[in-house]
Scaffold this motif. Structure first.
Motif, PDB file in Angstrom:
ATOM      1  N   GLU A  77      20.111  41.815  37.603  1.00 10.18           N
ATOM      2  CA  GLU A  77      21.048  42.720  38.257  1.00 10.18           C
ATOM      3  C   GLU A  77      20.500  44.147  38.232  1.00 10.18           C
ATOM      4  N   ASP A 105      27.332  40.721  26.168  1.00 11.69           N
ATOM      5  CA  ASP A 105      26.364  39.634  26.287  1.00 11.69           C
ATOM      6  C   ASP A 105      26.951  38.313  25.797  1.00 11.69           C
ATOM      7  N   ARG A 116      16.984  39.844  32.281  1.00 13.60           N
ATOM      8  CA  ARG A 116      17.606  38.531  32.107  1.00 13.60           C
ATOM      9  C   ARG A 116      18.482  38.150  33.292  1.00 13.60           C
ATOM     10  N   SER A 117      19.346  39.051  33.728  1.00  9.77           N
ATOM     11  CA  SER A 117      20.265  38.732  34.823  1.00  9.77           C
ATOM     12  C   SER A 117      19.721  39.120  36.187  1.00  9.77           C
TER      13      SER A 117
END
Length: 611
Positions: free
Chosen positions: A318, A183, A315-316
């Motif tokens: 993905e 991170d 958050r991403s």
């Protein structure tokens, strides 16, 4: 300096007068008298020309002078030398000088080292001596408001305000204590500027040992002022473990050293400290994840299910495999589940379950208003500061009934009427702590901002703190220490076990240095012990028969280095001592001495027929 000049002049005049009247004129006893008259007259004339000052003190008991030894007295612009000289003059030959700051210590001329300016205890000790009391300080006193004004009424003061210089300071750094290796780190900085000629920007660097992790330009607020900045840094795949990060702000024209570098500890882990699992994704989970990341000092990772077998990183965004989500959930220090019970937590894991309309519990949809009355619970103290009755209604509440081992913290009623139902339920059985939020619609509090958002954050912060203090986690650290302290402040050690020892020997090793010191810590009845360390990063190990160790850092930074408000202290006559100087020209008799001595010399010379 003026007194020294007068003394040198007096010696020169005396030697010259003796040479003229005794050596050259050979006048014997008469020459000695003429030389004395000339010497006295010229010395009085020098005193009037140079006009030196002096402090006077009337009798009434030996004085006690309190000398401010805080770090602010010794920085660029500070007046430590003048303060020491003033304290000596005020004390005279009979008085006592005490240094005050964080503690009280005897007088010496070593540079100031205290990380605080607290006057209360020093003033109490000085009052006990019975004589007049004086304070020599720069006026940046922290606890003046806690002192009775009558106690300060007759305290004499020498106020030596430090000069304003060009300065850039890194006032504060907020960042997670725990982060995952892959991170990035989000840091929130507070930057201050003072004085003139301050540039518009500065260079921010982040180092660990000899390795630089980050470098960027940081905009500075106009001087004088403070500003908040955010920076995202990549740890560079630091290995697992605790690392010392040094954040350094470099600006052109910065005059004060020590306040532009801060130190923080960060622990890199393979898994985050808190994991949020949302099944399925929704507004509640989105706001829950965002606010938890903002208030928690541990690493927070969130996963949301967007379809039957598809999970994404919150958050991403993905894609993440279900097995990865399950592994992260089981290894987290605290698990937060929104919606259905997707994964079974491990036995000793703190869990916060947020029920939703998609969970197995039956939900009653409607406007549910939280009651302002707070039930007796571990959260009662923190929740009492929130006006729950003024918050907007929630959208639904589960009809699940708490068990006998559960306690209820806050409750709600449908449409402010009807039966009272629990909103937040907790339990602590066998050292395993659980919280259950029985309502939906809390995200609207965070969305509205203001007092509603603060109530939401209070709920999250209080619940997270309680869960992370479970017995299963407390057993891992028998003794803890302050992770980071400012220069001049003590490191506070806390013994967390029930049986508090009288003392424990602790070995301190400077990181990067092979030397070590062994000291004995003595604990009070609450299990606290304090010890002062010089600025550096330390590893410590307790010799208590159990494996107790940790890291702590003492920064070069101190709040004393930044300019602060100057407050007025006392201002009385301190029982007879006049703190303002009396100058030579204020003494009329010196004029008379000049006239009488020089006129007598001229008359005597005239009678002896000397030119």
């Amino acid at each position: 300096d003026r007194v020294f000049a007068v003394a040198v002049g007096a010696a020169a005049v005396a030697l010259w007068a003796a040479f003229v009247y005794i050596g050259r004129e050979q006048l014997g006893v008469a020459g000695l008298g003429l030389a004395t008259l000339r010497t006295v007259g010229v010395i009085a004339l020098l005193l009037l020309l140079l006009n030196p000052g002096r402090a006077s003190r009337v009798s009434g008991g030996p004085p006690v002078v309190l000398l401010d030894e805080s770090l602010s007295m010794g920085v660029v612009g500070g007046k430590w030398g003048e303060a020491v000289d003033s304290a000596r003059v005020l004390a005279g030959g009979e008085g006592t000088v005490l240094r005050f700051g964080s503690t009280i210590s005897p007088f010496d001329t070593l540079p100031p080292s205290a990380g605080a300016t607290r006057l209360t205890d020093a003033l109490t000790a000085a009052r006990a001596a019975g004589g007049p009391v004086y304070v020599v300080t720069d006026g940046e006193i922290e606890d003046l408001g806690a002192i009775d004004p009558e106690t300060l009424a007759d305290v004499g003061v020498v106020l030596l305000v430090r000069d304003t210089v060009s300065n850039v300071a890194l006032l504060d750094v907020r960042m997670p204590d725990v982060a995952q290796r892959e991170d990035s780190l989000e840091l929130f900085l507070s930057v201050g500027t003072w004085g003139g000629a301050v540039p518009d920007s500065a260079v921010l660097e982040i180092w660990t040992g000899e390795r630089r992790l980050h470098r960027s330009m940081l905009a500075l607020p106009p001087s004088p002022g403070t500003g908040r900045r955010s920076v995202t840094a990549t740890p560079g795949m630091l290995p697992s473990g605790t690392h010392v990060l040094r954040l350094r702000l470099t600006a052109v024209g910065d005059s004060i050293n020590g306040d532009n570098e801060r130190v923080r500890l960060v622990t890199m882990t393979e898994q985050p400290g808190i994991v949020v699992v949302a099944d399925p994704a929704g507004w509640e989970a989105r706001f829950l994840m965002t606010e938890l990341a903002g208030i928690s000092r541990s690493g927070v990772r969130g996963y949301a299910r967007v379809s039957d077998e598809k999970w994404v990183d919150m958050r991403s965004l993905e894609s993440v495999r279900t097995t990865a989500v399950r592994t992260a959930a089981l290894s987290a220090g605290m698990l937060v589940v929104r919606g259905s019970d997707t994964f079974e937590p491990r036995g000793d894991q703190p869990v916060w379950h947020w029920l939703g309309g998609d969970s197995t519990a039956e939900f009653i949809v409607g406007e549910w208003y939280v009651l302002p009355e707070i039930a007796a619970s571990p959260f009662a103290g923190a929740f009492s500061r929130v006006d729950w009755g003024s918050l907007p209604p929630l959208t639904g509440l589960a009809s699940r009934v708490p068990t006998d081992s559960d306690w209820v913290s806050i409750s709600a009623r449908l449409g402010r009427r009807g039966a009272e139902r629990p909103v937040l339920v907790g339990s602590d059985t066998g050292g395993s702590r659980r919280l259950t939020t029985m309502v939906s619609g809390l995200w609207r509090w965070a969305f509205r901002g203001g007092a509603e958002r603060e109530a939401y954050r209070t709920l999250l912060a209080t619940g997270t703190d309680w869960l992370l203090q479970s017995e299963s986690l407390r057993r891992r650290a028998v003794m803890t220490a302050s992770p980071v302290v400012s220069r001049g402040e003590p490191v506070i050690f806390n013994w967390t076990s029930d049986s508090i020892p009288d003392s424990v020997s602790v070995v301190f090793e400077r990181i990067g240095d092979v030397s070590s010191d062994t000291v004995t810590l003595r604990f009070d009845s609450r299990g606290n012990a304090v010890y002062h360390l010089s600025p550096a990063a330390y590893r410590w190990r307790a010799l208590s028969g159990t494996s107790v160790e940790g890291m702590t850092v003492v920064e070069e930074y101190s709040e004393e280095l930044r300019p602060r408000a100057v407050v007025t202290v006392g201002g009385g006559d301190a029982g007879g001592m006049r703190l303002d100087e009396r100058f030579a020209r204020q003494d009329w008799w010196l004029f008379a001495v000049v006239v009488v001595a020089l006129a007598s010399e001229w008359g005597w010379r005239y009678r002896r027929g000397l030119p």
